[in-house]
Design a protein around this motif. Structure first.
Motif, mmCIF file in Angstrom:
data_model
loop_
_atom_site.group_PDB
_atom_site.id
_atom_site.type_symbol
_atom_site.label_atom_id
_atom_site.label_comp_id
_atom_site.label_asym_id
_atom_site.label_seq_id
_atom_site.Cartn_x
_atom_site.Cartn_y
_atom_site.Cartn_z
ATOM 1 N N GLU A 47 0.841 -1.187 0.000
ATOM 2 C CA GLU A 47 0.000 0.000 0.000
ATOM 3 C C GLU A 47 0.879 1.240 0.000
ATOM 4 O O GLU A 47 1.804 1.367 0.810
ATOM 5 N N ILE A 48 0.607 2.152 -0.935
ATOM 6 C CA ILE A 48 1.362 3.386 -1.073
ATOM 7 C C ILE A 48 0.370 4.539 -1.153
ATOM 8 O O ILE A 48 -0.493 4.558 -2.038
ATOM 9 N N ASP A 49 0.478 5.462 -0.214
ATOM 10 C CA ASP A 49 -0.418 6.627 -0.178
ATOM 11 C C ASP A 49 -1.892 6.210 -0.236
ATOM 12 O O ASP A 49 -2.716 6.815 -0.937
ATOM 13 N N GLY A 50 -2.201 5.131 0.471
ATOM 14 C CA GLY A 50 -3.580 4.694 0.577
ATOM 15 C C GLY A 50 -4.085 3.874 -0.597
ATOM 16 O O GLY A 50 -5.255 3.476 -0.614
ATOM 17 N N ARG A 51 -3.241 3.595 -1.588
ATOM 18 C CA ARG A 51 -3.648 2.801 -2.743
ATOM 19 C C ARG A 51 -2.900 1.482 -2.753
ATOM 20 O O ARG A 51 -1.706 1.426 -2.435
ATOM 21 N N LYS A 52 -3.592 0.414 -3.130
ATOM 22 C CA LYS A 52 -2.962 -0.896 -3.195
ATOM 23 C C LYS A 52 -2.271 -1.092 -4.533
ATOM 24 O O LYS A 52 -2.810 -0.730 -5.586
ATOM 25 N N HIS A 53 -1.092 -1.673 -4.485
ATOM 26 C CA HIS A 53 -0.308 -1.963 -5.675
ATOM 27 C C HIS A 53 0.268 -3.367 -5.560
ATOM 28 O O HIS A 53 0.362 -3.928 -4.474
ATOM 29 N N HIS A 54 0.673 -3.905 -6.684
ATOM 30 C CA HIS A 54 1.410 -5.158 -6.689
ATOM 31 C C HIS A 54 2.904 -4.882 -6.691
ATOM 32 O O HIS A 54 3.401 -4.053 -7.461
ATOM 33 N N LEU A 55 3.592 -5.596 -5.815
ATOM 34 C CA LEU A 55 5.052 -5.704 -5.902
ATOM 35 C C LEU A 55 5.345 -6.970 -6.705
ATOM 36 O O LEU A 55 4.926 -8.062 -6.319
ATOM 37 N N VAL A 56 6.042 -6.838 -7.798
ATOM 38 C CA VAL A 56 6.360 -7.975 -8.658
ATOM 39 C C VAL A 56 7.878 -8.100 -8.721
ATOM 40 O O VAL A 56 8.561 -7.208 -9.223
ATOM 41 N N GLY A 57 8.377 -9.199 -8.158
ATOM 42 C CA GLY A 57 9.819 -9.334 -8.078
ATOM 43 C C GLY A 57 10.459 -8.235 -7.256
ATOM 44 O O GLY A 57 11.586 -7.821 -7.522
ATOM 45 N N GLY A 58 9.720 -7.742 -6.266
ATOM 46 C CA GLY A 58 10.242 -6.701 -5.388
ATOM 47 C C GLY A 58 10.115 -5.307 -5.941
ATOM 48 O O GLY A 58 10.547 -4.344 -5.289
ATOM 49 N N ARG A 59 9.491 -5.134 -7.120
ATOM 50 C CA ARG A 59 9.339 -3.817 -7.725
ATOM 51 C C ARG A 59 7.856 -3.464 -7.846
ATOM 52 O O ARG A 59 7.031 -4.322 -8.175
ATOM 53 N N VAL A 60 7.523 -2.202 -7.602
ATOM 54 C CA VAL A 60 6.137 -1.759 -7.743
ATOM 55 C C VAL A 60 5.770 -1.780 -9.218
ATOM 56 O O VAL A 60 6.467 -1.216 -10.070
ATOM 57 N N SER A 61 4.666 -2.456 -9.528
ATOM 58 C CA SER A 61 4.177 -2.485 -10.905
ATOM 59 C C SER A 61 3.249 -1.304 -11.140
ATOM 60 O O SER A 61 2.306 -1.073 -10.379
ATOM 61 N N HIS A 62 3.523 -0.554 -12.218
ATOM 62 C CA HIS A 62 2.664 0.556 -12.611
ATOM 63 C C HIS A 62 1.815 0.200 -13.831
ATOM 64 O O HIS A 62 1.201 1.071 -14.442
ATOM 65 N N ALA A 63 1.796 -1.074 -14.182
ATOM 66 C CA ALA A 63 1.113 -1.485 -15.416
ATOM 67 C C ALA A 63 -0.375 -1.178 -15.371
ATOM 68 O O ALA A 63 -0.971 -0.793 -16.374
ATOM 69 N N VAL A 64 -1.002 -1.351 -14.208
ATOM 70 C CA VAL A 64 -2.428 -1.087 -14.025
ATOM 71 C C VAL A 64 -2.566 -0.214 -12.788
ATOM 72 O O VAL A 64 -1.990 -0.512 -11.738
#
Length: 406
Positions: A47-64
């Motif tokens: 969770e970053i700034d109240g939004r859920k994200h996927h960490l993929v291979g330890g990196r935040v995915s911005h794809a969606v």
């Protein structure tokens, strides 16, 4: 459920087989059947700034922008924009018209009811996130195989690979580990799979990148050839870069959404570049000569690369004719099927491929797809006779969907 914008019964005397439908992955699709010990090497939530994200291979995915898909933008909300934006509207406003995620995006029985209302006989069903994450997991080949083993088990559990003989979900495979790919293919065949999905990209193995038609991968292609299962290359993150011309932090999906679809970017060309390179390589490396029963379909990669590709195949067939058993154009037409974007010129595609090798796909329910699968069939109805319409809208996919053992 909203009523369909258009019903095929008004124009057609047969139901449609849509080669490009999608699900939105469950929240635990990448974790349910993956050992938690894989940790940051796999796919995790953060969770970053109240939004859920996927960490993929330890990196935040911005794809969606919102991988929870709740709420979700409405299907085909960018239709007018992609049709030329005649009213000059800001597409961000359409993207913000979201709704709670409907059951039919995640449950097969609910999806069947929607398909009945839409006039669909059957669909090929593909990932939304699943085609975007292999690139982010590399070069950790073990992470790729463990994550997508789990992903495919989730897919079978939630959707099935041939649900009620109408929803044919495509397991994802990678050639990064050929032994794993062969084992996963055997599992998929045993579970009733009719179609496979991979991204159009070189195979990034432990020994570095290789052509997907390198003989090292022949055990996989030999089994696919024997089984007669259709292999789909579907648009995703193929690892293509813009060489500094655009922001590579985002995929073509995320980049476009981030700038409101108002700013052109080379990222939007990456799908067709990747498909062209992949398909040409299969011919250049004579994969179809070794395995003459292989059938490969390009789905959601567009078709505007075809004129360039055919010129290059013609040139290679002329200048390097000693290399081929037959002209490469004929090989391509025999073994490859093309699903154009709905906004592409389907008449041009048929002029290159022939009506027998053109597939209809709506990309439903994605934002850049059609609002309903039968929403815009005018080009097909107006330029093709009844027999050719049946081929493009149903029979070509029907034939590919049947196993054709060697």
């Amino acid at each position: 459920m909203a009523a369909p914008h258009s019903a095929p019964a008004a124009h057609l005397d047969f139901p449609i087989f849509d080669c490009d439908n999608h699900y939105y992955e469950a929240l635990d699709a990448f974790q349910r059947h993956v050992d938690p010990a894989l940790g940051m090497r796999g796919v995790q939530w953060c969770e970053i700034d109240g939004r859920k994200h996927h960490l993929v291979g330890g990196r935040v995915s911005h794809a969606v922008r919102n991988p929870t898909f709740h709420p979700i933008s409405k299907p085909g909300c960018l239709y007018d924009f992609l049709r030329g934006n005649p009213k000059g509207e800001n597409p961000l406003a359409r993207l913000r018209e979201s709704e709670p995620i409907p059951d039919h995006y995640r449950r097969p029985d609910a999806r069947l009811r929607v398909m009945d209302a839409q006039g669909l006989e059957a669909v090929w069903l593909f990932p939304t996130l699943g085609v975007l994450y292999e690139q982010l997991l590399l070069p950790d080949v073990e992470a790729v195989t463990r994550v997508f083993t789990g992903f495919n088990r989730w897919l079978d559990e939630d959707w099935g690979l041939a649900h009620q003989g109408r929803i044919f979900a495509a397991p994802y495979f990678s050639l990064c580990d050929v032994e794993w790919a062969c084992a996963e293919l055997e599992w998929a065949l045993a579970r009733g799979a009719r179609v496979l999905c991979t991204r159009p990209a070189a195979a990034f193995t432990r020994d570095g990148p290789r052509s997907p038609a390198d003989p090292v991968f022949d055990p996989f292609w030999a089994r696919a050839n024997e089984a007669g299962i259709a292999v789909v290359i579907h648009a995703g993150d193929s690892g293509y870069h813009t060489n500094g011309y655009a922001d590579d932090r985002f995929s073509a999906f995320g980049q476009s959404a981030a700038v409101g679809y108002g700013r052109p970017s080379l990222k939007s060309w990456s799908f067709e570049r990747a498909a062209l390179d992949f398909l040409a390589t299969l011919v250049f490396d004579r994969l179809f000569e070794r395995f003459p029963n292989l059938r490969v379909a390009s789905v959601e990669n567009g078709s505007e690369f075809l004129p360039y590709l055919f010129r290059k195949l013609e040139s290679s067939g002329r200048n390097q004719r000693h290399w081929y058993r037959e002209h490469p154009v004929e090989t391509f037409r025999r073994h490859v099927w093309i699903n154009p974007f709905w906004e592409d010129d389907v008449v041009e595609v048929a002029s290159f491929m022939g009506p027998d090798r053109v597939l209809f796909g709506s990309d439903w329910p994605h934002i850049e797809g059609l609002p309903e699968p039968t929403f815009d069939l005018a080009a097909i109805r107006d330029h093709f006779g009844p027999e050719e319409q049946r081929k493009i809208l149903r029979d070509n996919v029907r034939a590919l969907n049947e196993l054709a053992p060697a």
